[in-house]
Scaffold this active site. Structure first.
Site, PDB file in Angstrom:
ATOM      1  N   ARG A  41     -17.350   3.456   5.454  1.00 21.87           N
ATOM      2  CA  ARG A  41     -16.281   2.803   4.674  1.00 21.87           C
ATOM      3  C   ARG A  41     -15.112   2.402   5.563  1.00 21.87           C
ATOM      4  NH1 ARG A  41     -16.350   4.485  -0.993  1.00 21.87           N
ATOM      5  NH2 ARG A  41     -14.148   4.021  -1.032  1.00 21.87           N
TER       6      ARG A  41
ATOM      7  N   GLU B 258       0.861  -1.185   0.000  1.00 20.13           N
ATOM      8  CA  GLU B 258       0.000   0.000   0.000  1.00 20.13           C
ATOM      9  C   GLU B 258       0.899   1.238   0.000  1.00 20.13           C
ATOM     10  OE1 GLU B 258      -3.244   1.068  -0.240  1.00 20.13           O
ATOM     11  OE2 GLU B 258      -2.316   3.030   0.034  1.00 20.13           O
ATOM     12  N   GLN B 259       0.596   2.154  -0.900  1.00 18.84           N
ATOM     13  CA  GLN B 259       1.456   3.332  -1.023  1.00 18.84           C
ATOM     14  C   GLN B 259       1.329   4.306   0.152  1.00 18.84           C
ATOM     15  OE1 GLN B 259       0.241   5.410  -4.554  1.00 18.84           O
ATOM     16  NE2 GLN B 259      -1.819   5.821  -3.806  1.00 18.84           N
TER      17      GLN B 259
ATOM     18  N   TYR C 298     -28.514   7.619   4.146  1.00 21.81           N
ATOM     19  CA  TYR C 298     -28.765   6.372   4.886  1.00 21.81           C
ATOM     20  C   TYR C 298     -27.959   6.378   6.173  1.00 21.81           C
ATOM     21  CZ  TYR C 298     -24.640   5.033   2.062  1.00 21.81           C
ATOM     22  OH  TYR C 298     -23.427   5.001   1.429  1.00 21.81           O
TER      23      TYR C 298
HETATM   24  P1  FAD Z   1      -9.496   1.982  -3.817  1.00 20.19           P
HETATM   25  O1  FAD Z   1     -10.403   2.155  -2.672  1.00 20.19           O
HETATM   26  O2  FAD Z   1      -9.237   3.170  -4.680  1.00 20.19           O
HETATM   27  O3  FAD Z   1      -8.117   1.426  -3.243  1.00 20.19           O
HETATM   28  C1  FAD Z   1      -6.933   1.417  -4.014  1.00 20.19           C
HETATM   29  C2  FAD Z   1      -5.743   1.420  -3.066  1.00 20.19           C
HETATM   30  O4  FAD Z   1      -4.546   1.233  -3.829  1.00 20.19           O
HETATM   31  C3  FAD Z   1      -5.570   2.746  -2.323  1.00 20.19           C
HETATM   32  O5  FAD Z   1      -5.407   2.466  -0.948  1.00 20.19           O
HETATM   33  C4  FAD Z   1      -4.314   3.352  -2.942  1.00 20.19           C
HETATM   34  O6  FAD Z   1      -3.583   4.144  -2.033  1.00 20.19           O
HETATM   35  C5  FAD Z   1      -3.548   2.096  -3.342  1.00 20.19           C
HETATM   36  N1  FAD Z   1      -2.575   2.292  -4.426  1.00 20.19           N
HETATM   37  C6  FAD Z   1      -2.753   2.970  -5.586  1.00 20.19           C
HETATM   38  N2  FAD Z   1      -1.642   2.903  -6.347  1.00 20.19           N
HETATM   39  C7  FAD Z   1      -0.744   2.151  -5.649  1.00 20.19           C
HETATM   40  C8  FAD Z   1       0.586   1.695  -5.925  1.00 20.19           C
HETATM   41  N3  FAD Z   1       1.234   2.019  -7.065  1.00 20.19           N
HETATM   42  N4  FAD Z   1       1.223   0.924  -5.011  1.00 20.19           N
HETATM   43  C9  FAD Z   1       0.601   0.590  -3.845  1.00 20.19           C
HETATM   44  N5  FAD Z   1      -0.660   1.005  -3.526  1.00 20.19           N
HETATM   45  C10 FAD Z   1      -1.325   1.747  -4.434  1.00 20.19           C
HETATM   46  N6  FAD Z   1     -19.521   1.020  -3.659  1.00 20.19           N
HETATM   47  C11 FAD Z   1     -20.404   0.186  -3.060  1.00 20.19           C
HETATM   48  O7  FAD Z   1     -20.232  -1.041  -3.091  1.00 20.19           O
HETATM   49  N7  FAD Z   1     -21.506   0.707  -2.411  1.00 20.19           N
HETATM   50  C12 FAD Z   1     -21.742   2.042  -2.330  1.00 20.19           C
HETATM   51  O8  FAD Z   1     -22.728   2.475  -1.716  1.00 20.19           O
HETATM   52  C13 FAD Z   1     -20.806   2.935  -2.947  1.00 20.19           C
HETATM   53  N8  FAD Z   1     -21.014   4.273  -2.895  1.00 20.19           N
HETATM   54  C14 FAD Z   1     -20.126   5.095  -3.501  1.00 20.19           C
HETATM   55  C15 FAD Z   1     -20.366   6.470  -3.484  1.00 20.19           C
HETATM   56  C16 FAD Z   1     -19.504   7.345  -4.121  1.00 20.19           C
HETATM   57  C17 FAD Z   1     -19.797   8.825  -4.112  1.00 20.19           C
HETATM   58  C18 FAD Z   1     -18.353   6.815  -4.778  1.00 20.19           C
HETATM   59  C19 FAD Z   1     -17.395   7.734  -5.462  1.00 20.19           C
HETATM   60  C20 FAD Z   1     -18.107   5.458  -4.806  1.00 20.19           C
HETATM   61  C21 FAD Z   1     -18.991   4.583  -4.181  1.00 20.19           C
HETATM   62  N9  FAD Z   1     -18.781   3.191  -4.215  1.00 20.19           N
HETATM   63  C22 FAD Z   1     -19.682   2.361  -3.611  1.00 20.19           C
HETATM   64  C23 FAD Z   1     -17.638   2.606  -4.939  1.00 20.19           C
HETATM   65  C24 FAD Z   1     -16.489   2.209  -4.019  1.00 20.19           C
HETATM   66  O9  FAD Z   1     -16.134   3.306  -3.226  1.00 20.19           O
HETATM   67  C25 FAD Z   1     -15.283   1.756  -4.821  1.00 20.19           C
HETATM   68  O10 FAD Z   1     -15.673   0.934  -5.880  1.00 20.19           O
HETATM   69  C26 FAD Z   1     -14.315   0.965  -3.946  1.00 20.19           C
HETATM   70  O11 FAD Z   1     -13.914   1.727  -2.834  1.00 20.19           O
HETATM   71  C27 FAD Z   1     -13.086   0.552  -4.748  1.00 20.19           C
HETATM   72  O12 FAD Z   1     -12.171  -0.123  -3.899  1.00 20.19           O
HETATM   73  P2  FAD Z   1     -10.737  -0.543  -4.458  1.00 20.19           P
HETATM   74  O13 FAD Z   1     -10.056  -1.237  -3.336  1.00 20.19           O
HETATM   75  O14 FAD Z   1     -10.885  -1.255  -5.753  1.00 20.19           O
HETATM   76  O15 FAD Z   1     -10.000   0.825  -4.808  1.00 20.19           O
END
Ligand code: FAD
Length: 411
Positions: free
Chosen positions: A106, A32-33, A228
């Site tokens: 979250r 994790e960065q 909610y």
């Molecule tokens: P991220 O949460 O973006 O995590 C990526 C991680 O990778 C980060 O910690 C980052 O620091 C790390 N990283 C990046 N590059 C590097 C690198 N080179 N080396 C090491 N680490 C790195 N989803 C639902 O299921 N229900 C909901 O109600 C919902 N509501 C939402 C409302 C809004 C307004 C928004 C914008 C989104 C919502 N979502 C919801 C979607 C959800 O937030 C995302 O789909 C989800 O958080 C994605 O998770 P992820 O782990 O794939 O990515």
């Protein structure tokens, strides 16, 4: 046989992947960065398709301690305030789909996944480690990252860390995924032209009449608002989404998507809406802003895995939040990844074949959810004849339209 998965990213998707892979018998090294594991202060809805996966990972109890379980989702017209349709949640969801509909902070969801991963001896978590170089051969995948110790932060550019080899690389590094760019080289995500204003506050800080234990979606022309409860119902999450773009200066740092903002633009956009909605928005001072980006729906399995590298969550299929399933699909991806990699421990199956199977089993569902989220946005924000048709259909068929068996019943 010991197999090792390297995971780029420690968000909800990366931690879910780490949990699923270790449960499947793999060793995991997660990078994790950021300097610490954290999530932004906002809510997240989890349909029964997602809570069912969490139940399977023995997280039902931990979820019950931090989540809220609203008993209804109500759709209301943002201008007239009229109720358009209702979907019973609570016991009805458990009865129909075998798992609850939950709403959660979250950070609480992230923390319960992190706690579970930390209990595993076969997972190593690395912070301050930004993966940036990737190579794959037939036998292995190798990564290298920029590493910083706590003392070095802010003093000098981070140094390159050692080369690290694994049997598979999982890109769970979000919307701006470097693993995706290495694999697909398809450029940055697209700016949707929609802005999300979000607020999270104790219900006790609001007048009684503005507190709520339901999921409420207010639909208006070119905007909608969703509210909610989270944290056992003690906090309220509010998200207002409006169509509009920021000027070039303020959108320059798009990937820093968590901006402090003031409520003026949101209040202006909601000026014509009904009194109960305006009362709620006007009662909240602290808002943060998300500039919403996405990518078009996946078109083929190869966009989700190639060779020893697979994408998961937003790295693979960033979507608009209008179906509330982005994190849900990341968690479903992780469950499927665990199944595939578990089989790859059998010498009869190699890792690339099993990652290809993971992608085959996931890409169409992810694409369908991405496409449906875009369509929902158009319907939520409709005006004129389309709005009239939407309202009439919701009044006539409310529950049938709002319930989504293909989504909540499947994985
Ligand atoms: P991220 O949460 O973006 O995590 C990526 C991680 O990778 C980060 O910690 C980052 O620091 C790390 N990283 C990046 N590059 C590097 C690198 N080179 N080396 C090491 N680490 C790195 N989803 C639902 O299921 N229900 C909901 O109600 C919902 N509501 C939402 C409302 C809004 C307004 C928004 C914008 C989104 C919502 N979502 C919801 C979607 C959800 O937030 C995302 O789909 C989800 O958080 C994605 O998770 P992820 O782990 O794939 O990515």
């Amino acid at each position: 046989m010991i197999r090792q998965a390297l995971i780029s990213g420690g968000g909800i998707g990366g931690l879910a992947a780490a949990l699923a892979c270790t449960r499947a018998g793999w060793e995991v090294r997660l990078f994790e960065q950021a300097a610490r594991f954290s999530e932004v202060g906002a809510g997240i809805q989890l349909g029964p398709n997602v809570t069912r996966v969490l139940q399977g990972w023995d997280l039902a109890g931990a979820l019950a301690e931090v989540a809220a379980f609203p008993d209804r989702l109500q759709v209301r017209h943002a201008v007239s305030g009229q109720e358009l349709g209702v979907l019973p949640l609570g016991a009805a969801m458990v009865q129909r789909y075998g798992a609850p509909y939950a709403t959660v902070h979250r950070a609480d969801l992230h923390q319960l996944l992190l706690d579970k991963v930390r209990q595993r001896m076969d997972a190593t978590l690395n912070l301050n480690f930004r993966l940036a170089r990737f190579t794959q051969t037939g036998d292995a995948v190798t990564v290298q990252g920029r590493v910083r110790s706590d003392e070095e932060i802010g003093k000098k550019p981070p140094a390159w860390g050692p080369q690290i080899e694994g049997d598979a690389l999982i890109g769970a590094d979000g919307l701006w995924s470097p693993v995706r760019q290495w694999l697909l080289a398809d450029g940055p995500p697209r700016v949707t032209g929609h802005l999300a204003y979000r607020a999270l506050l104790p219900q006790s800080s609001l007048p009684e009449r503005l507190r709520s234990q339901h999921v409420t979606a207010w639909l208006g022309p070119r905007l909608h608002v969703v509210q909610y409860p989270v944290r056992g119902g003690e906090w309220l999450n509010v998200v207002g989404i409006v169509q509009g773009r920021l000027d070039a200066a303020s959108s320059a740092d798009l990937d820093n998507w968590d901006h402090a903002t003031n409520a003026q633009a949101l209040r202006a956009a909601l000026a014509g809406t009904c009194a109960p909605l305006q009362d709620l928005i006007n009662a909240i001072d602290a808002w943060r802003l998300w500039i919403l980006c996405d990518r078009p729906p996946l078109e083929r399995a190869q966009q989700q895995a190639q060779g020893r590298v697979a994408l998961l969550g937003d790295a693979a299929h960033p979507m608009r939040p209008y179906l509330a399933q982005g994190a849900g699909m990341a968690i479903e991806d992780a469950a499927e990844l665990g199944r595939a990699l578990g089989q790859a421990l059998d010498p009869a199956f190699d890792v690339p074949t099993m990652l290809a199977r993971y992608a085959l089993n996931r890409w169409q569902r992810n694409a369908r959810v991405q496409a449906r989220a875009i369509r929902n946005g158009q319907i939520f924000h409709a005006d004129g004849l389309v709005r009239w048709g939407r309202d009439a259909a919701l009044k006539l068929l409310g529950e049938r339209l709002l319930d989504l068996p293909w989504l909540y019943g499947g994985t």
